[in-house]
Design an enzyme around this catalytic site. Structure first.
Site, PDB file in Angstrom:
ATOM      1  N   ASP A  87     -61.166 -53.942 -55.834  1.00 37.17           N
ATOM      2  CA  ASP A  87     -60.522 -55.066 -56.473  1.00 37.17           C
ATOM      3  C   ASP A  87     -60.186 -55.751 -55.292  1.00 37.17           C
ATOM      4  OD1 ASP A  87     -57.317 -54.795 -58.047  1.00 37.17           O
ATOM      5  OD2 ASP A  87     -57.469 -56.260 -56.518  1.00 37.17           O
ATOM      6  N   HIS A  93     -62.797 -54.475 -61.083  1.00 46.09           N
ATOM      7  CA  HIS A  93     -61.802 -54.074 -60.978  1.00 46.09           C
ATOM      8  C   HIS A  93     -61.299 -55.837 -61.386  1.00 46.09           C
ATOM      9  CE1 HIS A  93     -56.758 -54.048 -61.381  1.00 46.09           C
ATOM     10  NE2 HIS A  93     -57.304 -53.850 -62.676  1.00 46.09           N
ATOM     11  N   LYS A 139     -57.491 -49.511 -73.868  1.00 41.73           N
ATOM     12  CA  LYS A 139     -56.396 -49.178 -72.628  1.00 41.73           C
ATOM     13  C   LYS A 139     -56.151 -47.462 -73.509  1.00 41.73           C
ATOM     14  CE  LYS A 139     -55.627 -51.253 -70.144  1.00 41.73           C
ATOM     15  NZ  LYS A 139     -55.988 -51.038 -68.282  1.00 41.73           N
ATOM     16  N   GLU A 150     -60.798 -44.421 -66.819  1.00 42.22           N
ATOM     17  CA  GLU A 150     -60.418 -44.903 -65.896  1.00 42.22           C
ATOM     18  C   GLU A 150     -59.331 -44.375 -65.247  1.00 42.22           C
ATOM     19  OE1 GLU A 150     -61.592 -48.720 -65.841  1.00 42.22           O
ATOM     20  OE2 GLU A 150     -59.617 -49.360 -64.961  1.00 42.22           O
ATOM     21  N   GLU A 155     -58.594 -49.830 -58.589  1.00 41.17           N
ATOM     22  CA  GLU A 155     -57.513 -50.479 -58.234  1.00 41.17           C
ATOM     23  C   GLU A 155     -55.938 -50.355 -57.543  1.00 41.17           C
ATOM     24  OE1 GLU A 155     -57.139 -50.305 -63.027  1.00 41.17           O
ATOM     25  OE2 GLU A 155     -54.933 -50.933 -62.917  1.00 41.17           O
ATOM     26  N   ASP A 190     -59.337 -46.146 -70.087  1.00 41.99           N
ATOM     27  CA  ASP A 190     -58.573 -46.108 -69.307  1.00 41.99           C
ATOM     28  C   ASP A 190     -56.992 -45.968 -69.941  1.00 41.99           C
ATOM     29  OD1 ASP A 190     -56.852 -46.913 -66.784  1.00 41.99           O
ATOM     30  OD2 ASP A 190     -57.768 -49.604 -66.982  1.00 41.99           O
TER      31      ASP A 190
HETATM   32  C1  LFC Z   1     -51.073 -54.242 -65.955  1.00 42.16           C
HETATM   33  C2  LFC Z   1     -52.420 -54.624 -65.050  1.00 42.16           C
HETATM   34  O1  LFC Z   1     -52.949 -54.992 -66.879  1.00 42.16           O
HETATM   35  C3  LFC Z   1     -53.486 -52.786 -65.839  1.00 42.16           C
HETATM   36  O2  LFC Z   1     -53.560 -52.835 -66.939  1.00 42.16           O
HETATM   37  C4  LFC Z   1     -55.288 -53.275 -65.601  1.00 42.16           C
HETATM   38  O3  LFC Z   1     -54.987 -53.541 -64.608  1.00 42.16           O
HETATM   39  C5  LFC Z   1     -55.653 -52.817 -66.309  1.00 42.16           C
HETATM   40  O4  LFC Z   1     -55.918 -51.220 -65.176  1.00 42.16           O
HETATM   41  C6  LFC Z   1     -57.510 -52.641 -65.785  1.00 42.16           C
HETATM   42  O5  LFC Z   1     -57.887 -52.143 -65.332  1.00 42.16           O
HETATM   43  O6  LFC Z   1     -57.531 -54.141 -66.195  1.00 42.16           O
HETATM   44 MG    MG Z   2     -57.421 -49.993 -65.142  1.00 41.41          MG
END
Ligand code: LFC
Ligand code: MG
Length: 438
Positions: free
Chosen positions: A326, A353, A220, A274, A303, A248
């Site tokens: 998703d 995702h 992240k 991402e 997502e 991401d």
């Molecule tokens: C709030 C979630 O955990 C996201 O951070 C999650 O879906 C993330 O974007 C991902 O790609 O897994």
């Molecule tokens: Mg993500």
């Protein structure tokens, strides 16, 4: 297929307090409580259909409300009536003359549609005695196409073109299915590097994951440039030059900001960035894709992409290089089939995702189908995996050597343990009552 008239629709608000330990945290969702609107379809037989859609905490009650509002459209229908004209049933839900005003086919109402339709697909697979991926892989292509609503996408993919893709991929299908049963589908992990994790946690989780055979990692980014540089450097050092790194940003930046920021992280060789910016900004994503191509960095998104029409435009505009379907954001399997087939037509890999509760369980079925019956390729393809909350499912995902092993139980793997549901139901479940007391 006999009987199976839907006589009751139950929906519950189920939340897990993941924010307490920063699981799932990112640059925009700093305190996510992984949650689901959980649907059970009771039928006049002993079979039930289980479905869900993923949400993050407080929004769940609104989705639950939307599921209740849509439930009248499914009550009293038999499974045969629905699957006999699944396209028509999809339209009934998505185009209801009064409900569509709060969509159409986007946001809360689309999440609710997903929850209900996921339960219908689960029921169908149970009635056929197959896991969903197998139901799809065995289905006659004409029947499969009849589940898709092609409205608004025929300028990019016609029914005939979709059918041709499926017919072409018939070659080698059996071999690919056997390969999947033997080896599984390649996965990557996001669980080592949520934004709220410390460097120490990141190091420990990443080392453990490497030891378990993981080779692809997502980190992240997006809140603080210096943090990102430090964390990416750390993880790149841990995983070495040959393993794969993805980053991401969860929609944190403006378009130019995204390009500048990611350029500064290019030395760590991420495969993709991402959700660099607003998920609705198709032309913005196209600019970012163009600017980052010389660094060998692709753009991934999906997502929070509302529907097939958005995906169509992303593909037409060369705005993404990885399609992140998703299982709960769009209109269930029906709409995901359209997206998977469009991605094949545009020759863009699908990398699902799955960062949420239940998303791994569901989306593995779709990506197995993609490989066996559509794309026939594993090149640049992998499915996300997060290592959270699987213990609450009746048929949890099985990961072996960083691969998803195809589920064998009939259905769509949506069923949760009743005990877990009761404990985590919001606000009365034991877990939430205990938190309230603190
Ligand atoms: C709030 C979630 O955990 C996201 O951070 C999650 O879906 C993330 O974007 C991902 O790609 O897994
Ligand atoms: Mg993500």
């Amino acid at each position: 297929m006999s009987g199976s008239k839907i006589i009751n629709v139950r929906v519950r608000d189920v939340r897990f307090p993941t924010s307490l330990e920063q699981h799932g945290s990112d640059a925009m969702h700093t305190d996510p409580d992984y949650s689901v609107a959980y649907v059970v379809l009771d039928t006049d037989t002993e079979l039930k259909g289980y479905g869900l859609t993923f949400t993050v905490g407080r929004g769940t009650e609104i989705v639950v409300c939307a599921v209740k509002a849509l439930s009248t459209l499914v009550l009293g229908k038999t499974l045969e009536e629905i699957t006999g004209d699944f396209r028509g049933f999809y339209r009934l839900l998505s185009s209801d003359g009064q409900m569509r005003w709060i969509g159409p086919e986007k946001g809360v109402i689309q999440l609710a549609t997903a929850a209900i339709l996921n339960a219908v697909w689960d029921l169908w697979a149970r009635v056929e005695g197959k896991p969903l991926w197998k139901l799809l892989a065995d289905m006659d292509p004409v029947k499969l196409i009849s589940c898709i609503d092609f409205r608004y996408i025929t300028d990019a993919l016609t029914e005939q073109q979709a059918l041709d893709i499926l017919l072409k991929a018939k070659t080698g299908k059996k071999t690919r299915e056997e390969q999947m049963l033997r080896e599984g589908y390649p996965a990557y992990t996001t669980s080592c590097a949520w934004l709220g994790y410390t460097d120490q946690q990141l190091t420990q989780l990443c080392s453990e994951a490497l030891a378990q055979g993981w080779t692809k990692f997502k980190v992240k980014v997006g809140a603080d440039m210096q943090d990102d540089i430090r964390r990416c450097r750390l993880i790149r050092k841990l995983i070495g030059p040959d393993n794969t790194l993805m980053i991401d940003a969860n929609q944190r930046w403006d378009v130019n900001e995204a390009v500048n920021w990611v350029t500064k992280l290019a030395e760590f060789h991420p495969l993709w960035i991402e959700e660099p910016t607003c998920p609705d900004d198709i032309l913005g994503h196209a600019s970012i894709s163009k600017a980052l191509a010389p660094f060998g960095i692709g753009v991934a998104s999906g997502e929070q992409c509302h529907n097939r029409v958005m995906f169509k435009q992303f593909l037409q505009a060369s705005a993404l290089q990885f399609v992140q379907i998703d299982s709960c954001r769009v209109g269930s399997v029906n709409e995901n089939l359209a997206i998977i087939l469009m991605a094949a037509k545009f020759n863009v890999p699908v990398c699902p995702h799955a960062g949420g509760v239940g998303l791994c369980e569901l989306v593995q079925h779709l990506i197995l189908f993609d490989y066996i019956s559509v794309s026939a390729s594993l090149s640049n393809r992998m499915c996300e995996y997060v290592d959270h909350l699987h213990e609450h499912f009746k048929s949890p995902t099985i990961i072996r050597n960083a691969h998803y092993i195809p589920p064998v139980d009939p259905g769509f793997s949506c069923e949760m343990l009743e005990e877990s549901v009761q404990k985590h139901q919001y606000p009365d479940g034991e877990v939430w009552r205990d938190i309230e007391k603190q």
